[in-house]
Design a protein around this motif. Sequence first.
Motif, mmCIF file in Angstrom:
data_model
loop_
_atom_site.group_PDB
_atom_site.id
_atom_site.type_symbol
_atom_site.label_atom_id
_atom_site.label_comp_id
_atom_site.label_asym_id
_atom_site.label_seq_id
_atom_site.Cartn_x
_atom_site.Cartn_y
_atom_site.Cartn_z
ATOM 1 N N ALA A 163 0.816 -1.249 0.145
ATOM 2 C CA ALA A 163 -0.078 -0.070 0.083
ATOM 3 C C ALA A 163 0.927 1.190 -0.055
ATOM 4 C CB ALA A 163 -1.091 0.122 1.215
ATOM 5 N N ALA A 164 1.823 1.217 0.818
ATOM 6 C CA ALA A 164 2.863 2.243 0.951
ATOM 7 C C ALA A 164 3.401 2.685 -0.546
ATOM 8 C CB ALA A 164 3.725 2.348 1.979
ATOM 9 N N ARG A 165 3.994 1.632 -1.308
ATOM 10 C CA ARG A 165 4.798 1.604 -2.379
ATOM 11 C C ARG A 165 3.798 2.310 -3.502
ATOM 12 N NH1 ARG A 165 6.973 -3.490 -1.706
ATOM 13 N NH2 ARG A 165 5.047 -4.465 -2.485
ATOM 14 N N THR A 166 2.473 1.901 -3.599
ATOM 15 C CA THR A 166 1.754 2.279 -4.697
ATOM 16 C C THR A 166 0.776 3.442 -4.257
ATOM 17 O OG1 THR A 166 0.251 0.654 -4.001
ATOM 18 C CG2 THR A 166 1.633 0.020 -5.513
ATOM 19 N N ALA A 167 0.849 4.042 -3.092
ATOM 20 C CA ALA A 167 0.246 5.083 -2.594
ATOM 21 C C ALA A 167 0.101 6.486 -3.576
ATOM 22 C CB ALA A 167 0.303 5.490 -0.946
ATOM 23 N N ALA A 168 1.077 6.456 -4.068
ATOM 24 C CA ALA A 168 1.347 7.775 -4.819
ATOM 25 C C ALA A 168 0.551 7.801 -6.013
ATOM 26 C CB ALA A 168 2.955 8.105 -5.038
ATOM 27 N N ALA A 169 0.404 6.423 -6.827
ATOM 28 C CA ALA A 169 -0.295 6.515 -8.146
ATOM 29 C C ALA A 169 -1.735 6.515 -7.834
ATOM 30 C CB ALA A 169 0.002 5.097 -8.545
ATOM 31 N N THR A 170 -2.377 7.220 -8.863
ATOM 32 C CA THR A 170 -3.850 7.315 -8.713
ATOM 33 C C THR A 170 -4.452 5.947 -9.102
ATOM 34 O OG1 THR A 170 -3.423 9.459 -9.714
ATOM 35 C CG2 THR A 170 -5.687 8.716 -9.971
ATOM 36 N N ALA A 171 -3.901 5.167 -9.975
ATOM 37 C CA ALA A 171 -4.444 3.838 -10.355
ATOM 38 C C ALA A 171 -3.388 2.919 -11.049
ATOM 39 C CB ALA A 171 -5.651 3.998 -11.237
ATOM 40 N N GLN A 172 -3.794 1.714 -10.862
ATOM 41 C CA GLN A 172 -2.907 0.527 -11.273
ATOM 42 C C GLN A 172 -3.437 0.188 -12.765
ATOM 43 O OE1 GLN A 172 0.063 -0.517 -9.761
ATOM 44 N NE2 GLN A 172 -0.272 1.088 -8.441
ATOM 45 N N VAL A 173 -2.597 -0.058 -13.841
ATOM 46 C CA VAL A 173 -3.160 -0.596 -14.840
ATOM 47 C C VAL A 173 -2.467 -2.143 -15.242
ATOM 48 C CG1 VAL A 173 -3.209 -0.377 -17.487
ATOM 49 C CG2 VAL A 173 -3.150 1.787 -15.989
ATOM 50 N N THR A 174 -3.503 -3.016 -15.361
ATOM 51 C CA THR A 174 -3.057 -4.481 -15.529
ATOM 52 C C THR A 174 -3.633 -4.979 -16.742
ATOM 53 O OG1 THR A 174 -4.751 -5.125 -14.212
ATOM 54 C CG2 THR A 174 -2.544 -4.789 -13.064
ATOM 55 N N THR A 178 -5.797 3.064 -6.967
ATOM 56 C CA THR A 178 -4.660 2.087 -6.141
ATOM 57 C C THR A 178 -5.210 1.621 -4.783
ATOM 58 O OG1 THR A 178 -3.242 3.636 -7.175
ATOM 59 C CG2 THR A 178 -2.558 2.677 -4.988
ATOM 60 N N LEU A 179 -6.215 2.344 -4.142
ATOM 61 C CA LEU A 179 -6.724 1.888 -2.871
ATOM 62 C C LEU A 179 -7.165 0.422 -2.862
ATOM 63 C CD1 LEU A 179 -8.328 5.071 -1.342
ATOM 64 C CD2 LEU A 179 -6.082 4.010 -0.808
ATOM 65 N N GLY A 180 -7.727 0.007 -4.039
ATOM 66 C CA GLY A 180 -8.336 -1.233 -4.063
ATOM 67 C C GLY A 180 -7.266 -2.356 -4.595
ATOM 68 N N ALA A 181 -5.848 -1.939 -4.971
ATOM 69 C CA ALA A 181 -5.112 -2.908 -5.221
ATOM 70 C C ALA A 181 -4.494 -3.721 -3.914
ATOM 71 C CB ALA A 181 -3.880 -2.226 -5.630
ATOM 72 N N ALA A 182 -4.427 -5.021 -4.067
ATOM 73 C CA ALA A 182 -4.193 -6.005 -3.084
ATOM 74 C C ALA A 182 -2.729 -6.566 -3.381
ATOM 75 C CB ALA A 182 -5.222 -6.566 -2.588
ATOM 76 N N PRO A 183 -1.941 -6.911 -2.598
ATOM 77 C CA PRO A 183 -0.810 -7.774 -2.945
ATOM 78 C C PRO A 183 -1.064 -9.189 -3.167
ATOM 79 C CG PRO A 183 -0.820 -7.190 -0.621
ATOM 80 C CD PRO A 183 -1.920 -6.599 -1.163
ATOM 81 N N ALA A 184 -0.400 -9.901 -4.111
ATOM 82 C CA ALA A 184 -0.784 -11.422 -4.089
ATOM 83 C C ALA A 184 0.112 -12.216 -3.011
ATOM 84 C CB ALA A 184 -0.225 -11.817 -5.348
ATOM 85 N N GLY A 185 -0.536 -13.018 -2.284
ATOM 86 C CA GLY A 185 0.033 -13.708 -1.315
ATOM 87 C C GLY A 185 0.748 -14.857 -1.744
ATOM 88 N N GLY A 190 7.650 10.612 -15.940
ATOM 89 C CA GLY A 190 7.054 11.598 -15.674
ATOM 90 C C GLY A 190 7.539 12.512 -14.516
ATOM 91 N N THR A 191 6.626 13.460 -14.394
ATOM 92 C CA THR A 191 7.502 14.562 -13.458
ATOM 93 C C THR A 191 6.533 14.174 -11.873
ATOM 94 O OG1 THR A 191 5.299 16.039 -13.909
ATOM 95 C CG2 THR A 191 7.429 16.471 -15.280
ATOM 96 N N GLU A 192 5.735 13.386 -11.849
ATOM 97 C CA GLU A 192 5.488 12.777 -10.436
ATOM 98 C C GLU A 192 5.569 11.462 -10.259
ATOM 99 O OE1 GLU A 192 1.644 15.899 -9.794
ATOM 100 O OE2 GLU A 192 1.101 14.144 -10.989
ATOM 101 N N ALA A 193 5.934 11.135 -9.071
ATOM 102 C CA ALA A 193 6.315 9.776 -8.764
ATOM 103 C C ALA A 193 4.901 8.860 -8.379
ATOM 104 C CB ALA A 193 7.187 9.739 -7.363
ATOM 105 N N ALA A 194 5.098 7.935 -9.121
ATOM 106 C CA ALA A 194 3.934 6.844 -9.103
ATOM 107 C C ALA A 194 4.214 5.538 -8.037
ATOM 108 C CB ALA A 194 3.257 6.537 -10.297
ATOM 109 N N LEU A 195 5.631 5.491 -7.839
ATOM 110 C CA LEU A 195 5.972 4.356 -6.910
ATOM 111 C C LEU A 195 7.177 4.753 -5.814
ATOM 112 C CD1 LEU A 195 6.136 1.010 -6.664
ATOM 113 C CD2 LEU A 195 8.381 1.392 -8.256
ATOM 114 N N ASP A 196 6.787 4.312 -4.553
ATOM 115 C CA ASP A 196 7.709 4.871 -3.682
ATOM 116 C C ASP A 196 8.191 3.737 -2.684
ATOM 117 O OD1 ASP A 196 8.838 6.024 -1.420
ATOM 118 O OD2 ASP A 196 6.992 6.817 -0.302
#
Length: 845
Positions: free
Chosen positions: A536-547, A705-712, A597-603
């Motif tokens: 969640a912290a890594r992807t928090a900066a992104a607006t959305a995840q494209v898969t 991004t808030l809906g993304a969940a890591p794979a176990g 890009g100029t804005e970070a999408a991964l932390d």
Amino acid sequence: MIRLALGTLRQHRGAYAGTFFAALLAVALLAGGGLLLASVLTAKPPADRFAAASIVVSGDRDVTLEKVTTKHKKDKVKRKVKVKSEQLTGAGSLPADLVGRLGNLPGVAAATADVAFPVQAGTPDGLLLHGADDAPVIGHGWGSARLTPYSLRTGEAPGPGQAVIDADLANRSGTTVGGRLVVTTKTGVRTLVVSGIAAPAGRDGLPAQGALFVADSDVTSVSGLPGPTAVAVLARPDTDLVALRQAVEEVAGDAPVLTGDDRVRADLPGALPDYIGPISIFGFVIGITAFAAVFVLTGTVTLGVRQRLRELALLRTAGATPAQLRRLLGVESLLLAGVAALPGIPLGVVIAHVVAARFEKLGAVPAQFVVQTNVIVLIAAAAAGMLVTFIGAWIASRRAVRIAPTQALAETANAPTGGLVLRTALAVVTAAGAIALLIFIPLDGPLGMGMSFVSSALFMCAVAALGPRLVGVLTTPVSRLIGIGGATGWLAGLVTRAERRRVAAVAVPLVLMFTINATMLLNSALLDKLTGQEQAARTAAATAQVTAPGGLPLSTVRELLALNGVTGAAATLPTRAIVEQGGKPEDYATQGLLVAGTEAALDLDLRAGTLPGDGTFAASEYVTKQYGWRVGDDVPVWLADGYQVQLRLAGVYARARGFGDLALPADLVAAHDPRGLVSAVGLRYSGDVPERIAASWPSLRLTPTLGAAPAGDIQNQGAWELMVVISLGFTAIAVVNTFAIATAARRREFADLRLAGATTRQLHRIVGREAMITVTVGMALGVLVTAIVVGAFSTAQDGTMRVFVDAARYAGMFGGVAALGLVAGAVPARVLLRRRSLPALSDGR
């Protein structure tokens, strides 16, 4: 001796019932684990693509390093060479001209290049194609179809922009000649027309992989590979294969030359079942089974022996020596385990198949995995179960057989005291070993979970060695507290303080049950929690995840980045990479990273330096500490296909869970990973970017991004699930059995209390209070050991000490174990105190 042993077993069958069931379960689990381990060790690929070839030359399939050490002794120099290998996840390419050079050798009928590459194939309406058992689809040039051999059933050979698929894929997808397929590889997405359907003789396809063939002229553009991944040599009739192999080796140089069953190793690694993970899991199953078996059987046999102290004293009076009594108890244990092995072996076969089915469902073992019934393994499991039971009897009998003959005349016989120095030494050594593991082993690394279990086991050995002493310290305050209120509570407290060995015998299995399972469950829950938090912290900066199903090629990612309104992006491309540590290659989960890009999408929480760029890479804090790397160091890295590249360490990051320990440039990874597809793209954007993505790429999914969940980690999930089931089964038997034996041994005591005027209801209350005291003491020790191990493990993960981790899970485990202990303490007493269970007594309620 055997006749006497059989007689005593018949006479004391109630006391040895628990030991019988523990031995039965030990044999069953050892047999099941042994069958699983033997099956994965001897498993062979279900199909050989190169069956028609005499000799196969393959690209690199592993990284092999040599470590040379020299020792000087007087005038002699001793040189020692150690060779270590690590398997690649990709396939190295061979020179394009190798086919022609091999084809010109005497005795060669033909040399055929095989270019194998994974493809994501689907129908235009979005249906993805998979082989049998969800096997991957592997692409090839049509010229290599002859190697299995495949032959056309319908249609014709593929031309430019066309493909041939195997009959199995055609049946699954309903695709016919003239249909269209959407094929995704690392070079891009393209639509191919199905020109034909092929299959090996006598079947629809290979069991481990689906096959898609493109025109030989399209292989390079579709696969992105510079040369073949293997070259098959077909020999002419009556050719001397030994001489031909030597000639092929001279031409092939350092490339592996394979014949016979080894030919299958030339296939793409991703197309072959992977048994490395299951080997470690099933090996651990055997280890935990052996530990739990020794622990539980020792406790159950000890209680059985203590119940027979007066009988042993009588045998000593009749002239039996301690050695003869030890032999008697040993023979009894072997006979008991031998009988238990009869139903244990078939039960083990059933367990192996059930576990294999569960692991297959979780994806932790290949779908093609088959449990092979091995008679040698079953016999070894029975022998191991008998040996473990014998060891338990030997440990239990060491002091009991030294009982004085005069105790045969006493109302109560007590085991000889002593051995405190040995027990204390054992406790100190095992506790020190556990503490050393927790301090000196990096628990935040891949060995963390395993070492936390080992440290728990060592602490349990220390608790068992000093059981009566530790229980004595805790029993006094606990018994006085719980014993408050009435004569029954006072008497229960008095009995537990006087019978601390009996309390210890019952409390230690409770400690084992809670400690082992709570440690595994809590540590596993902590890792899942931390992984989710870091994701969640890594992807928090992104607006959305494209898969996209199966992944995206980098070309599509760059088109996404070019959309107006996209202000930042981070694409991740999963792979594996190998680095060297002390002459040994080590494999790590790795991500190819493309940031724009100029804005970070991964932390990634950089602790030093920057993210990777051309000629550089980044690494996790854990790996940099392990290797002693610093920003600016040049490090050799082997990529998925074995290609070695020198990269400079540009940055160190902290958020590696669920990501990987290495981050490399995405273009470099895509060029050398056979799959080479991006798993997700984090985007920052404004305006109508989602609508334009949906219009241009209907197959892409845009998830906030808030809906993304890591794979176990499914494999670890299955492993720890199996560990918990094993330990719960063993320890539950131990808890119930020890309470039952301890209660059965008190018939005379209960009869005396009844003669003194106690009613059945009062005896139930006494036993209930005693069970409460015993359970409280056991749970207190279990909580203490669990707190030490879980606290150390938690501190190693992120510097925060946690004891409970997951309050609900902790409370559930605590309540479940405590409830089992209370029920196991109450039920045997109710059975024993039934009307007419105590002879010559009326109920007198």
